[in-house]
Every structure is written in C-alpha cells, then in structure tokens.
Design an enzyme around this catalytic site. Structure first.
Site, short mmCIF file in Angstrom:
data_model
loop_
_atom_site.label_atom_id
_atom_site.label_comp_id
_atom_site.label_asym_id
_atom_site.label_seq_id
_atom_site.Cartn_x
_atom_site.Cartn_y
_atom_site.Cartn_z
N ASN A 1 43.82 43.43 44.99
CA ASN A 1 44.39 42.61 46.06
C ASN A 1 45.92 42.71 45.96
OD1 ASN A 1 45.19 40.67 47.87
ND2 ASN A 1 44.32 38.92 46.75
N LYS B 1 48.06 41.51 47.86
CA LYS B 1 48.73 40.32 48.42
C LYS B 1 49.87 40.78 49.34
CE LYS B 1 47.08 37.72 44.50
NZ LYS B 1 47.26 36.63 43.56
N HIS C 1 40.53 33.07 49.66
CA HIS C 1 41.41 33.16 48.50
C HIS C 1 42.14 31.83 48.31
CE1 HIS C 1 44.51 34.41 45.74
NE2 HIS C 1 43.78 35.49 45.49
N GLU D 1 45.06 31.14 47.47
CA GLU D 1 46.40 31.05 48.05
C GLU D 1 46.32 30.64 49.52
OE1 GLU D 1 47.63 34.94 46.79
OE2 GLU D 1 47.74 34.22 44.73
N GLU E 1 37.70 32.93 40.87
CA GLU E 1 39.12 32.99 40.50
C GLU E 1 39.62 31.58 40.17
OE1 GLU E 1 41.23 36.70 42.20
OE2 GLU E 1 41.32 35.15 43.72
N GLY F 1 48.01 34.73 38.57
CA GLY F 1 49.45 35.01 38.49
C GLY F 1 50.17 34.27 37.38
N SER G 1 44.75 36.90 36.40
CA SER G 1 45.43 37.56 35.28
C SER G 1 44.53 38.56 34.55
CB SER G 1 46.02 36.53 34.31
OG SER G 1 46.98 35.73 34.98
P1 13P Z 1 46.54 38.07 39.45
O1 13P Z 1 45.70 39.20 38.92
O2 13P Z 1 47.94 38.49 39.78
O3 13P Z 1 46.47 36.87 38.55
O4 13P Z 1 45.92 37.61 40.85
C1 13P Z 1 44.55 37.39 40.92
C2 13P Z 1 44.19 37.23 42.33
O5 13P Z 1 44.54 36.26 42.96
C3 13P Z 1 43.46 38.33 42.98
O6 13P Z 1 42.98 37.95 44.23
#
Ligand code: 13P
Length: 251
Positions: free
Chosen positions: A9, A11, A95, A97, A167, A173, A213
């Site tokens: 992803n 982002k 997601h 976010e 997740e 992150g 992560s």
């Molecule tokens: P990270 O791997 O940067 O922690 O992000 C995970 C994520 O949100 C994937 O959709």
C-alpha cells in the site's frame, strides 16, 4: 490451500515517474512466483501501472479506496466501476487512515464492499483496534464488531471472494509491530468468527493478512504464524528490495 498474498500500500507516496520506476524494479526482481503480489498505488497511477503489470509473475494491482455510490455528483471521488474499467482487480476498503481521518463508518464501508463485489473487484477489507482498545482489553470485541458491521451481511458466495487485513492501528507507521503471539491470536480469533458465521470451509480458505510496521526483518516471523497468510505493507513497500524480501519471507 490458502493463497499467500503480500500487498504494497503506497498510500500517498510516489510521483508517476517514481511509481513506474518502482514497478520496473519489482518486475525485474527475483521473487517467489507462487506468492500473489498486489501493488496499491495512488488512483492517478492505476491505469498505467495495470497496463505495465498485466498479471506478470503473479503481480496484480489494487486501488486504495472506492466510493460508496455507484456514480454521480461526488467531485473528486472514484467509483468501483471506474476502477475495474482500468483493469484493476482489487480494492482496499476500510483502511484505518480513512476510518480515522475521513470519518468512514461501518455503514459506508459495507456499501463500498457491496459495490466492489458487484463490480467483480476483490475487496481487501481492513480492520483493527486502537491502542486504547488494546490497553483496555477491548481489542477482540472491536474487531468482532468491525467484522459484523462491515462484512457479515454478505452471502457465503460473496464472503468467500474477499481478503481480510488485520491492521492494529497502534502498529501502523509506528515501528511497533504486533508480536507473533498478538498477530496469531487475533488472526485465529477472526478465523473462528468467520467459522461461526460461514462454516469451516470458508473460514479455512479466507486469506487474512497482517499489516502494521511489517518489514524485511520481521516478515518471516509474522508469516510463520499458522493463521497469517501474508502482509499489507505500507512504508516497506516503497523500496523494491524491502518489498521483495517480504514477498520471499514465507517458509
Ligand atoms: P506501515 O507498514 O507503514 O506500518 O503501514 C501499514 C499499513 O497501513 C498498510 O496498509
């Protein structure tokens, strides 16, 4: 046998040129052809990247979101039908976010899942608890609620088409990865809930990915968990070497 899947992803990262460069590096890499590798770039790159990837060596493309309405006056939004018309096969839905920053709730997410499936897109449905949920021991309850509200209205046939990504919000992150014990515990719980609702055959064949992560160092341990079928990777998917190391981390 369940599919093994790693999703990158991106982002809101990578210009068009940088994205195409990363795709070239991924396609040129030594990777396990048996693993499904899904690249999720920003919308604006989807068409060109899909054209370049063309399911080469098990690579597929995903959108990072779709709108909950099929079409209409929603300036700036992108529909499931538009996504599929570019040749994309998958879409990330729910997601954290988007749940947190854009206020996407379960009703909206269930509508997105329905539209994705109606357009033959595979939803990669994200769920996971906050740090507060985990610290107050409400993590199982929270994930159960997200499953129920977002997905458990589906027929068995539709449910069997999707991918789930666990997740934990506190791991995204942050560099704080779930331990193998925490990841396996939650994945096993999710599979048991699916079993209760849809039966053994569907629960055993649903791919459940871990995200938060996940990186080139910890992927092997995470993927060794019996109920972890791969990863949804953010930061570490932005470098070809790291992403491919993760893809090659299944034993
Ligand atoms: P990270 O791997 O940067 O922690 O992000 C995970 C994520 O949100 C994937 O959709």
């Amino acid at each position: 046998m369940r599919k093994k899947i790693v999703v990158g992803n991106w982002k809101m990262n990578k210009t068009f040129a940088e994205g195409l460069q990363l795709v070239e590096e991924l396609l040129a890499s030594q990777h396990d052809a048996a693993i499904t590798k899904i690249i999720a770039p920003p919308f604006i790159h989807l068409s060109a990247i899909t054209e370049r990837v063309k399911s080469e060596n098990g690579f597929e493309v995903a959108a990072q979101n779709c709108h909950q309405a099929s079409k209409g006056a929603f300036t700036g939004e992108v529909s499931a039908e538009m996504i599929v018309s570019t040749g994309v096969k998958n879409v990330i839905i729910g997601h954290s976010e988007r749940r947190i920053y854009l206020g996407e709730d379960s009703t909206m997410l269930a509508q997105k899942v329905n539209l994705a499936l109606a357009n033959n897109l595979t939803p990669i449905f994200c769920l996971g608890e906050s740090l507060e949920d985990r610290n107050t021991n409400l993590h199982l309850e929270k994930v159960k609620q997200q499953l129920k509200e977002g997905l458990f209205h589906l027929s068995s046939t539709d449910f069997s088409k999707l991918i789930i990504a666990y997740e934990p919000v506190w791991a995204i992150g942050t560099g704080f990865t779930a331990t193998t014990h925490q990841a396996q515990g939650m994945h096993n719980f999710i599979r048991a809930e699916i079993n209760k609702k849809y039966g053994k055959q569907i629960s055993e064949s649903t791919a459940i990915l871990y995200g938060g992560s996940c990186n080139a160092e910890n992927a092997k341990d995470l993927f060794s968990c019996i109920d972890v079928d791969g990863g949804l990777v953010g930061g570490a998917s932005l470098k070809a070497n790291d992403f491919i190391t993760i893809v090659n981390s299944f034993s």
